[in-house]
Design an enzyme around this catalytic site. Structure first.
Site, PDB file in Angstrom:
ATOM      1  N   ILE A  68      -4.852  -5.847  12.203  1.00 39.23           N
ATOM      2  CA  ILE A  68      -4.940  -4.636  11.371  1.00 39.23           C
ATOM      3  C   ILE A  68      -4.251  -4.942  10.041  1.00 39.23           C
ATOM      4  O   ILE A  68      -3.102  -5.398  10.026  1.00 39.23           O
ATOM      5  CB  ILE A  68      -4.276  -3.453  12.099  1.00 39.23           C
ATOM      6  CG1 ILE A  68      -4.940  -3.301  13.475  1.00 39.23           C
ATOM      7  CG2 ILE A  68      -4.405  -2.170  11.289  1.00 39.23           C
ATOM      8  CD1 ILE A  68      -4.212  -2.381  14.424  1.00 39.23           C
ATOM      9  N   PRO A  70      -3.410  -4.357   5.651  1.00 42.70           N
ATOM     10  CA  PRO A  70      -3.012  -3.282   4.733  1.00 42.70           C
ATOM     11  C   PRO A  70      -3.866  -3.196   3.467  1.00 42.70           C
ATOM     12  O   PRO A  70      -4.714  -4.054   3.213  1.00 42.70           O
ATOM     13  CB  PRO A  70      -1.585  -3.684   4.372  1.00 42.70           C
ATOM     14  CG  PRO A  70      -1.623  -5.175   4.371  1.00 42.70           C
ATOM     15  CD  PRO A  70      -2.633  -5.577   5.412  1.00 42.70           C
ATOM     16  N   THR A  71      -3.567  -2.193   2.695  1.00 41.73           N
ATOM     17  CA  THR A  71      -4.277  -1.984   1.446  1.00 41.73           C
ATOM     18  C   THR A  71      -3.590  -2.728   0.293  1.00 41.73           C
ATOM     19  O   THR A  71      -4.190  -3.002  -0.737  1.00 41.73           O
ATOM     20  CB  THR A  71      -4.368  -0.473   1.169  1.00 41.73           C
ATOM     21  OG1 THR A  71      -5.096  -0.268   0.005  1.00 41.73           O
ATOM     22  CG2 THR A  71      -3.036   0.175   0.994  1.00 41.73           C
ATOM     23  N   THR A  72      -2.307  -3.073   0.513  1.00 46.80           N
ATOM     24  CA  THR A  72      -1.494  -3.631  -0.576  1.00 46.80           C
ATOM     25  C   THR A  72      -1.805  -5.111  -0.856  1.00 46.80           C
ATOM     26  O   THR A  72      -1.762  -5.545  -1.996  1.00 46.80           O
ATOM     27  CB  THR A  72      -0.009  -3.463  -0.235  1.00 46.80           C
ATOM     28  OG1 THR A  72       0.193  -3.872   1.127  1.00 46.80           O
ATOM     29  CG2 THR A  72       0.426  -2.029  -0.371  1.00 46.80           C
ATOM     30  N   ASN A  73      -2.081  -5.867   0.199  1.00 48.63           N
ATOM     31  CA  ASN A  73      -2.494  -7.284   0.059  1.00 48.63           C
ATOM     32  C   ASN A  73      -3.743  -7.472   0.926  1.00 48.63           C
ATOM     33  O   ASN A  73      -3.691  -8.213   1.893  1.00 48.63           O
ATOM     34  CB  ASN A  73      -1.439  -8.262   0.583  1.00 48.63           C
ATOM     35  CG  ASN A  73      -0.021  -7.886   0.224  1.00 48.63           C
ATOM     36  OD1 ASN A  73       0.263  -7.611  -0.925  1.00 48.63           O
ATOM     37  ND2 ASN A  73       0.874  -7.883   1.201  1.00 48.63           N
ATOM     38  N   GLY A 171       6.240  -4.994   9.465  1.00 43.07           N
ATOM     39  CA  GLY A 171       6.389  -3.621   8.976  1.00 43.07           C
ATOM     40  C   GLY A 171       6.996  -3.484   7.599  1.00 43.07           C
ATOM     41  O   GLY A 171       7.092  -4.446   6.833  1.00 43.07           O
ATOM     42  N   CYS A 204       5.529  -6.309   0.050  1.00 41.04           N
ATOM     43  CA  CYS A 204       6.596  -5.685   0.844  1.00 41.04           C
ATOM     44  C   CYS A 204       7.943  -6.349   0.591  1.00 41.04           C
ATOM     45  O   CYS A 204       8.990  -5.770   0.848  1.00 41.04           O
ATOM     46  CB  CYS A 204       6.242  -5.740   2.330  1.00 41.04           C
ATOM     47  SG  CYS A 204       5.845  -7.403   2.887  1.00 41.04           S
TER      48      CYS A 204
HETATM   49  P1  NAD Z   1      -0.491   1.505   6.231  1.00 39.74           P
HETATM   50  O1  NAD Z   1       0.506   1.523   7.330  1.00 39.74           O
HETATM   51  O2  NAD Z   1      -0.907   2.788   5.616  1.00 39.74           O
HETATM   52  O3  NAD Z   1      -1.829   0.793   6.735  1.00 39.74           O
HETATM   53  C1  NAD Z   1      -1.840  -0.486   7.313  1.00 39.74           C
HETATM   54  C2  NAD Z   1      -2.999  -0.598   8.293  1.00 39.74           C
HETATM   55  O4  NAD Z   1      -2.683   0.164   9.458  1.00 39.74           O
HETATM   56  C3  NAD Z   1      -4.317  -0.017   7.785  1.00 39.74           C
HETATM   57  O5  NAD Z   1      -5.372  -0.827   8.254  1.00 39.74           O
HETATM   58  C4  NAD Z   1      -4.346   1.374   8.396  1.00 39.74           C
HETATM   59  O6  NAD Z   1      -5.652   1.836   8.533  1.00 39.74           O
HETATM   60  C5  NAD Z   1      -3.691   1.123   9.739  1.00 39.74           C
HETATM   61  N1  NAD Z   1      -2.988   2.260  10.340  1.00 39.74           N
HETATM   62  C6  NAD Z   1      -2.083   3.069   9.747  1.00 39.74           C
HETATM   63  N2  NAD Z   1      -1.588   3.942  10.640  1.00 39.74           N
HETATM   64  C7  NAD Z   1      -2.173   3.671  11.826  1.00 39.74           C
HETATM   65  C8  NAD Z   1      -2.086   4.230  13.149  1.00 39.74           C
HETATM   66  N3  NAD Z   1      -1.294   5.260  13.423  1.00 39.74           N
HETATM   67  N4  NAD Z   1      -2.848   3.679  14.117  1.00 39.74           N
HETATM   68  C9  NAD Z   1      -3.662   2.641  13.855  1.00 39.74           C
HETATM   69  N5  NAD Z   1      -3.801   2.077  12.640  1.00 39.74           N
HETATM   70  C10 NAD Z   1      -3.079   2.591  11.642  1.00 39.74           C
HETATM   71  O7  NAD Z   1       0.112   0.543   5.129  1.00 39.74           O
HETATM   72  P2  NAD Z   1      -0.419   0.161   3.674  1.00 39.74           P
HETATM   73  O8  NAD Z   1      -0.174   1.296   2.740  1.00 39.74           O
HETATM   74  O9  NAD Z   1      -1.768  -0.403   3.749  1.00 39.74           O
HETATM   75  O10 NAD Z   1       0.575  -1.029   3.350  1.00 39.74           O
HETATM   76  C11 NAD Z   1       1.859  -0.813   2.884  1.00 39.74           C
HETATM   77  C12 NAD Z   1       2.912  -0.862   3.963  1.00 39.74           C
HETATM   78  O11 NAD Z   1       2.796  -2.043   4.724  1.00 39.74           O
HETATM   79  C13 NAD Z   1       4.302  -0.907   3.375  1.00 39.74           C
HETATM   80  O12 NAD Z   1       5.190  -0.183   4.182  1.00 39.74           O
HETATM   81  C14 NAD Z   1       4.632  -2.382   3.363  1.00 39.74           C
HETATM   82  O13 NAD Z   1       6.007  -2.682   3.354  1.00 39.74           O
HETATM   83  C15 NAD Z   1       3.987  -2.810   4.645  1.00 39.74           C
HETATM   84  N6  NAD Z   1       3.633  -4.230   4.621  1.00 39.74           N
HETATM   85  C16 NAD Z   1       4.357  -5.078   5.383  1.00 39.74           C
HETATM   86  C17 NAD Z   1       4.049  -6.424   5.374  1.00 39.74           C
HETATM   87  C18 NAD Z   1       4.846  -7.412   6.176  1.00 39.74           C
HETATM   88  O14 NAD Z   1       4.442  -8.567   6.211  1.00 39.74           O
HETATM   89  N7  NAD Z   1       5.924  -7.037   6.820  1.00 39.74           N
HETATM   90  C19 NAD Z   1       3.004  -6.907   4.577  1.00 39.74           C
HETATM   91  C20 NAD Z   1       2.275  -5.996   3.829  1.00 39.74           C
HETATM   92  C21 NAD Z   1       2.589  -4.645   3.866  1.00 39.74           C
END
Ligand code: NAD
Length: 398
Positions: A68, A70-73, A171, A204
């Site tokens: 799963i 993210p939108t950020t990378n 996370g 992140c």
């Molecule tokens: P997000 O949590 O909104 O979404 C991430 C993914 O999870 C998406 O595909 C979304 O559809 C899915 N998702 C969200 N809630 C869910 C749920 N309850 N059940 C199932 N799927 C779900 O995050 P974002 O806005 O895309 O990315 C930013 C966040 O991610 C920030 O908090 C950032 O720090 C974190 N991040 C962490 C890392 C890392 O390597 N630790 C890397 C990139 C981003």
């Protein structure tokens, strides 16, 4: 090569679809992911040999992984996950963020074409076509999906950890940069601005707040201005900024995540040049800009009396995510003390945050940094099962 050839198209597409980030920086991130993610060389078997024979410990695939992203990378995560997961022998089903689905699916198509051209199987990586939370949950429950990897905020990490399957959670963070009086202040200022403004603060790992020891705070602020920070001095402007960037003064206004400093300044009605890289202000550590992971080029500076208070403050604002922290100091003892105390997965000394993922720092790269589940910077071996194979009384040649 497929990613490198298409890095510009993918980066522009990501910015236009997600309305976040800076395409030139995304080109650098995509290139980094393609060039510096380890593949099969990451998987070294172990051998234990003795009078009783030979034992091998080898890395094997899990099977199909549900990833799963993210939108950020969006593309960067797909690139590094794909390289590591395929190298370990798995197939992957991606569930991209709904706001990044077109660019994520385009990335997957490009990689699949390259796999086939190189003689690999069809559809070794696939994607949910219309990603939603419900579909992500279906993916998690699918009996043929043996491992889950979530890169995103707290909700998705919690979801995969509650799945009952082997799960890796990468996370949220809120990385502080602590600067003490022994640091090279000009360099520290340059580094925090570079790290914080990279891809409009979407990574992140990017600097989210500066904790500065009182003795050098004014000089640091002067140097930050020279490196492209606009400092908000008036309480009235700060209040307007809070209204713009927070919802109800509390949660992050997603409209501004990944927007440039120039865009934020324009919407505040403050004229500035496009050379403004970050917007800064001096606040106390309880301010929401310090406490929240804004993911915007907004960099509050918290003044502290001394390094001890700085370490305490940095630990508090990192919220125990144990994700990333930076320190600028020439005192080895203090660098070690802070690293031990904050316990982050990535700790960068005297450099911008992105040095921690191999951009201007040594080491391989990843965009899935698994703090909550402890794998750290993920690579092929993270996505493999360890298996032991024992032959008794033979193959020992000592
Ligand atoms: P997000 O949590 O909104 O979404 C991430 C993914 O999870 C998406 O595909 C979304 O559809 C899915 N998702 C969200 N809630 C869910 C749920 N309850 N059940 C199932 N799927 C779900 O995050 P974002 O806005 O895309 O990315 C930013 C966040 O991610 C920030 O908090 C950032 O720090 C974190 N991040 C962490 C890392 C890392 O390597 N630790 C890397 C990139 C981003």
């Amino acid at each position: 090569k497929a990613v490198l050839d298409n890095a510009e198209e993918l980066s522009k597409m990501a910015v236009s679809e997600t309305k976040m980030g800076n395409w030139e920086h995304k080109v650098l991130k995509n290139r980094l992911a393609a060039a510096r993610t380890p593949g099969v060389e990451d998987l070294n078997s172990e051998a234990m040999s003795g009078d009783n024979g030979l034992t091998l410990v080898e890395f094997s695939p899990f099977g199909v992984i549900g990833a799963i992203t993210p939108t950020t990378n969006p593309t960067e995560t797909i690139i590094c996950n794909t390289i590591g997961m395929i190298a370990a022998g798995n197939g992957v089903v991606f569930s991209p963020h709904p706001m990044a689905k077109a660019v994520s699916i385009r990335m997957i198509e490009i990689i699949n074409e390259a796999v086939i051209q190189a003689g690999g199987p069809q559809n070794i990586i696939t994607s949910i076509l219309e990603p939603t939370i419900e579909q992500a949950n279906n993916l998690m429950k699918h009996p043929k999906v043996k491992m889950l990897v979530a890169t995103g905020g707290p909700a998705v990490v919690k979801a995969v950890l509650s799945s009952g399957k082997k799960a890796i959670g990468a996370g949220a963070g809120n990385p502080p940069a602590l600067i003490d009086e022994t640091a090279d202040i000009e360099q520290a200022a340059r580094d925090v601005i570079l790290g914080c403004s990279f891809d409009n603060n979407l990574p992140c790992i990017a600097e989210k707040e500066v904790i500065a020891v009182e003795q050098i705070a004014d000089r640091l602020i002067g140097c930050m201005k020279e490196s492209g920070a606009y400092f908000v001095a008036s309480g009235e402007v700060l209040a307007r900024m809070e209204n713009l960037l927070l919802v109800g003064g509390k949660t992050v206004n997603k409209e501004y995540v990944g927007k440039s400093a120039f865009k934020i300044m324009s919407d505040l009605g403050i004229p500035c040049g496009e050379d403004v890289k970050v917007i800064s202000m001096v606040t106390d550590c309880g301010h929401p800009f310090v406490q929240h992971e804004l993911m915007m080029p907004v960099l509050p500076v918290v003044r502290v009396r001394n390094v001890e208070e700085g370490i305490k403050t940095a630990i508090e604002v990192e919220h125990g995510f144990r994700h990333t922290a930076m320190m600028h100091s020439m005192d080895v003892g203090r660098l070690s003390k802070f690293a031990k105390a904050i316990q982050t997965t990535i700790f960068v000394k005297n450099g911008p945050s992105y040095a921690g993922i191999g951009f201007g720092g040594e080491g391989f790269t990843t965009f899935t940094i698994a703090g909550p589940t402890g794998e750290g910077l993920t690579s092929a071996k993270t996505f493999a099962r360890k298996r032991r194979c024992v032959l008794t009384n033979a193959f020992n040649i000592k």
